[in-house]
Design a protein around this motif. Structure first.
Motif, PDB file in Angstrom:
ATOM      1  N   MET A 131       0.848  -1.187   0.000  1.00 52.05           N
ATOM      2  CA  MET A 131       0.000   0.000   0.000  1.00 52.05           C
ATOM      3  C   MET A 131       0.890   1.246   0.000  1.00 52.05           C
ATOM      4  N   THR A 132       0.604   2.196  -0.861  1.00 52.50           N
ATOM      5  CA  THR A 132       1.416   3.397  -0.923  1.00 52.50           C
ATOM      6  C   THR A 132       1.103   4.322   0.241  1.00 52.50           C
ATOM      7  N   GLU A 178      -6.611  10.375  -8.656  1.00 54.26           N
ATOM      8  CA  GLU A 178      -5.351   9.791  -9.090  1.00 54.26           C
ATOM      9  C   GLU A 178      -5.574   9.147 -10.448  1.00 54.26           C
ATOM     10  N   SER A 179      -4.515   8.996 -11.214  1.00 51.86           N
ATOM     11  CA  SER A 179      -4.626   8.333 -12.506  1.00 51.86           C
ATOM     12  C   SER A 179      -5.201   6.932 -12.325  1.00 51.86           C
ATOM     13  N   TYR A 180      -6.157   6.601 -13.185  1.00 49.95           N
ATOM     14  CA  TYR A 180      -6.788   5.291 -13.255  1.00 49.95           C
ATOM     15  C   TYR A 180      -7.646   4.949 -12.041  1.00 49.95           C
ATOM     16  N   ASN A 224      -7.427   2.592  -5.011  1.00 48.37           N
ATOM     17  CA  ASN A 224      -6.666   1.691  -4.128  1.00 48.37           C
ATOM     18  C   ASN A 224      -6.336   0.358  -4.800  1.00 48.37           C
ATOM     19  N   ASN A 225      -6.076   0.407  -6.092  1.00 46.88           N
ATOM     20  CA  ASN A 225      -5.864  -0.852  -6.810  1.00 46.88           C
ATOM     21  C   ASN A 225      -4.537  -1.504  -6.467  1.00 46.88           C
ATOM     22  N   GLN A 226      -3.679  -0.805  -5.733  1.00 48.96           N
ATOM     23  CA  GLN A 226      -2.412  -1.389  -5.313  1.00 48.96           C
ATOM     24  C   GLN A 226      -2.472  -1.896  -3.881  1.00 48.96           C
ATOM     25  N   SER A 227      -3.645  -1.784  -3.253  1.00 50.27           N
ATOM     26  CA  SER A 227      -3.760  -2.224  -1.866  1.00 50.27           C
ATOM     27  C   SER A 227      -3.906  -3.747  -1.804  1.00 50.27           C
ATOM     28  N   PRO A 228      -3.803  -4.355  -0.617  1.00 55.20           N
ATOM     29  CA  PRO A 228      -3.924  -5.815  -0.517  1.00 55.20           C
ATOM     30  C   PRO A 228      -5.270  -6.331  -0.996  1.00 55.20           C
ATOM     31  N   ILE A 229      -6.328  -5.528  -0.849  1.00 50.02           N
ATOM     32  CA  ILE A 229      -7.655  -5.911  -1.329  1.00 50.02           C
ATOM     33  C   ILE A 229      -7.849  -5.289  -2.702  1.00 50.02           C
ATOM     34  N   PHE A 282     -16.593   4.799   1.091  1.00 49.53           N
ATOM     35  CA  PHE A 282     -16.447   3.524   1.789  1.00 49.53           C
ATOM     36  C   PHE A 282     -16.277   2.406   0.784  1.00 49.53           C
ATOM     37  N   GLY A 283     -16.013   1.203   1.307  1.00 46.29           N
ATOM     38  CA  GLY A 283     -16.010  -0.002   0.483  1.00 46.29           C
ATOM     39  C   GLY A 283     -14.629  -0.368  -0.011  1.00 46.29           C
ATOM     40  N   GLU A 284     -14.468  -1.629  -0.324  1.00 48.07           N
ATOM     41  CA  GLU A 284     -13.255  -2.155  -0.932  1.00 48.07           C
ATOM     42  C   GLU A 284     -13.666  -3.089  -2.058  1.00 48.07           C
TER      43      GLU A 284
END
Length: 469
Positions: A1-2, A100-102, A130-135, A157-159
């Motif tokens: 996660m960044t 953020e981009s994308y 949050n596409n780079q997060s663990p979820i 909210f939400g993942e």
């Protein structure tokens, strides 16, 4: 996660805490009148007329590619008015997070009056957040309506959210929000108070293996509880078509069940919509399966015991204009609404890859009419940019029919046909609005919305690619 992901998530959690505690954490709304009857979906300023909400997930924001934005065109006596518009990004006042981009903010839209104040609210998915997060990525923002339209009051909210649909699954008189995830779905309740602790129920073959491609919600059994339909897929297994699935989960007093009451396999669900096409008081499920040769639409009738056997309609069905051809993508988008005011819902079908004459992938939209026996090809109408009275002309890769919607936008009791043309002028796009009448869709008084008329030109909007159902 960044580091930026951590900062955003920390801010979001702080926002939830503040909302739950009743603390004002966003810009205050203008003073409102006492709560009224809940607004119909899409009426963000509570004036009794539905507004247009258009997602541009590929849109540029402050130089950021595919950060995404949403354009709202507010309604008037003759329908949506381009002069009354609003563009919302994650940089807009009160929005949680930052662009953020994308991020692809605007990739799916749903509306209901979640806080029951007489102004409809808008749920927006940013499927790349949050596409780079663990979820796996995906984030939902609910933007609350007000007398002045969508406001700076919002909650995120939400993942992993991919698609959203709003309905009252537990029949408590308050709308809920269902979010399709990869391998699961979540239903969020009590959104007026900022309580987003919804139950997550697994579907498919497990987390991360079953992308949800479409959702819709309606009462298919007539028991007073909305049911949730989900189209899913996961990586294919040789010789097994079970990687393509349509599930319907029943609603109840305790919410949406974790086990589907109806399921079918082997159908690629491109799009879903629901409405009472036969007038029996139960919603029917409309499925667009555009990967079939040329594409097809399946209409499953609602019944007390669940869904009945489908009626299958394609461009070779008697009465349907044109003929079925490979790669037309008939059913890539579907929508349901009462065009002619006869009390039965009709079905709009987008075929964005339809060849018009020798022009490849110019696209077309077809309207199929409901009746006592459901939807048939009788009286069906097809429109393209080559139809007499439709402005412009068909060009390769216009993709007329990228998205279709049927809703009463001028308050006359008949649904207008809205057609997205996401490939118009490259990545600009456009939107056509055709009127509904007692005799069907008419091109008389047709409206065309362009990126120029909405003030979003040069931003890769692909206008018409995502339209509020």
């Amino acid at each position: 996660m960044t580091r930026q992901d951590r900062r955003r998530r920390t801010a979001a959690l702080a926002a939830f805490t503040a909302v739950a505690a009743g603390t004002a954490w966003l810009t205050a709304l203008p003073a409102q009148a006492a709560p009224r009857v809940p607004a119909m979906p899409g009426d963000f300023n509570g004036d009794g007329r539905r507004d247009l909400a258009l997602g541009s997930p590929s849109g540029t924001v402050s130089g950021l590619t595919a950060a995404g934005f949403v354009t709202v065109v507010y309604g008037g006596s003759s329908g949506p008015d381009a002069a009354k518009r609003q563009v919302i990004t994650q940089d807009s006042a009160g929005m949680p997070g930052v662009p953020e981009s994308y991020d692809r903010f605007g990739s799916s839209l749903a509306s209901a009056d979640f806080d029951m104040d007489g102004y409809a609210d808008l749920a927006v998915v940013a499927e790349g957040e949050n596409n780079q997060s663990p979820i796996p990525g995906g984030w939902i923002t609910i933007i609350y309506g007000s007398a002045n339209g969508l406001s700076s009051r919002a909650v995120g909210f939400g993942e992993g959210a991919v698609t959203v649909s709003a309905a009252d699954f537990d029949h408590d008189g308050k709308p809920d929000l269902a979010a399709g995830h990869a391998g699961a779905f979540a239903v969020y309740r009590n959104l007026a108070a900022g309580d987003v602790n919804g139950a997550v129920t697994g579907i498919g073959q497990g987390e991360g293996e079953a992308p949800t491609v479409a959702t819709t919600a309606a009462d298919f059994t007539g028991d007073g509880y909305a049911d949730l339909a989900i189209g899913i897929e996961w990586p294919p297994i040789a010789g097994d078509d079970h990687w393509l699935r349509l599930n319907v989960y029943p609603g109840s007093a305790s919410g949406v069940a974790g086990t589907p009451a109806f399921t079918t396999t082997g159908v690629t669900v491109e799009s879903l919509a629901a409405g009472d096409v036969n007038g029996d008081g139960k919603a029917d499920l409309v499925v667009g399966a555009a990967d079939r040769p040329g594409g097809e639409v399946r209409v499953y009738p609602g019944a007390a015991s669940g869904l009945g056997d489908p009626t299958v309609i394609d461009q070779d069905t008697e009465g349907v204009p044109d003929t079925q051809e490979p790669n037309d993508a008939f059913g890539k988008s579907v929508a349901v609404g009462d065009v002619n005011g006869d009390g039965r819902a009709d079905v709009a079908v987008g075929a964005p890859d339809e060849a018009i004459g020798t022009t490849a992938r110019a696209g077309a939209a077809t309207v199929l009419y409901g009746g006592p026996d459901g939807v048939t090809g009788a009286g069906a109408q097809m429109f393209s940019q080559d139809t007499d009275g439709v402005p412009g002309g068909s060009e390769q890769n216009d993709h007329f029919g990228s998205q279709v919607a049927l809703a009463d936008l001028n308050g006359d009791g008949k649904a207008e046909l809205t057609v997205g043309v996401a490939g118009e002028n490259g990545s600009e796009g456009s939107l056509y609005m055709l009127g509904g009448t007692a005799s069907g869709v008419t091109v008389s008084g047709i409206k065309v919305f362009s990126t120029a008329s909405l003030g979003i030109q040069g931003r890769s909007a692909s206008l018409g690619g995502v339209v509020l159902p």
